[in-house]
Design an enzyme around this catalytic site. Sequence first.
Site, PDB file in Angstrom:
ATOM      1  N   CYS A 111       0.853  -1.181   0.000  1.00  0.00           N
ATOM      2  CA  CYS A 111       0.000   0.000   0.000  1.00  0.00           C
ATOM      3  C   CYS A 111       0.890   1.233   0.000  1.00  0.00           C
ATOM      4  O   CYS A 111       1.901   1.261   0.716  1.00  0.00           O
ATOM      5  CB  CYS A 111      -0.879  -0.026   1.247  1.00  0.00           C
ATOM      6  SG  CYS A 111      -1.995   1.376   1.354  1.00  0.00           S
ATOM      7  N   GLU A 155      -8.988  -1.019  -2.487  1.00  0.00           N
ATOM      8  CA  GLU A 155      -9.325   0.416  -2.527  1.00  0.00           C
ATOM      9  C   GLU A 155     -10.623   0.698  -1.764  1.00  0.00           C
ATOM     10  O   GLU A 155     -10.725   1.709  -1.057  1.00  0.00           O
ATOM     11  CB  GLU A 155      -9.425   0.905  -3.972  1.00  0.00           C
ATOM     12  CG  GLU A 155      -8.131   0.804  -4.762  1.00  0.00           C
ATOM     13  CD  GLU A 155      -6.905   1.260  -3.982  1.00  0.00           C
ATOM     14  OE1 GLU A 155      -6.968   2.305  -3.323  1.00  0.00           O
ATOM     15  OE2 GLU A 155      -5.878   0.552  -4.031  1.00  0.00           O
TER      16      GLU A 155
HETATM   17 NI    NI Z   1      -3.652   0.924  -0.157  1.00  0.00          NI
END
Ligand code: NI
Length: 184
Positions: A111, A155
């Site tokens: 991420c 997401e």
């Molecule tokens: Ni992320």
Amino acid sequence: MILMKDIIREGNPTLRETAQKVTFPLTQDERQLGKDMMKYLEISQDEDLAAKYHLRAGVGLAAPQVDVSKRIAAVLAPANDGKILFKDILYNPRILRESVKHAALNEGEGCLSVNRNVPGFVVRVDRITLEYFDITGQRHEIKLKDYPAIVVQHELDHLNGVLFYDHISKESPFKLPENTIVIE
Ligand code: NI
């Protein structure tokens, strides 16, 4: 243009908030933010440009990651051969249906808001039916499976204050539940 300095990191409370729905018509700022997030992904996946602007490669970016707590996300999921599996800017995305079968990426997940490697399988559902609105306000309902379905779930998690490692088992990070496929 969004740069790494604009992306907030774990520990920032915005990443743990439930983001607010947008209303249509979108504001100019909401449309521009979506475009800027997609531009980040495009540039970050171009080796030369990514090096020039010092961008970490990303396949998805959600508005809370640039400190805007709204339900907006950009997804640009490429296949191994460079083809695009799914690309769009999602406004108010939500999952309408999900498969019983689960899936996890063999490499685990990363991420842009997490500056460390967190090993372990992130078990998600393999197939989803996704509803979202595009930048013009048009509604879409699409089916996704495997890699792009996993990117979208990552997401959507950001819009609900969830980070990928929340899904990794602390006791046995590499244990896979039954009915789970591993995606290379
Ligand atoms: Ni992320």
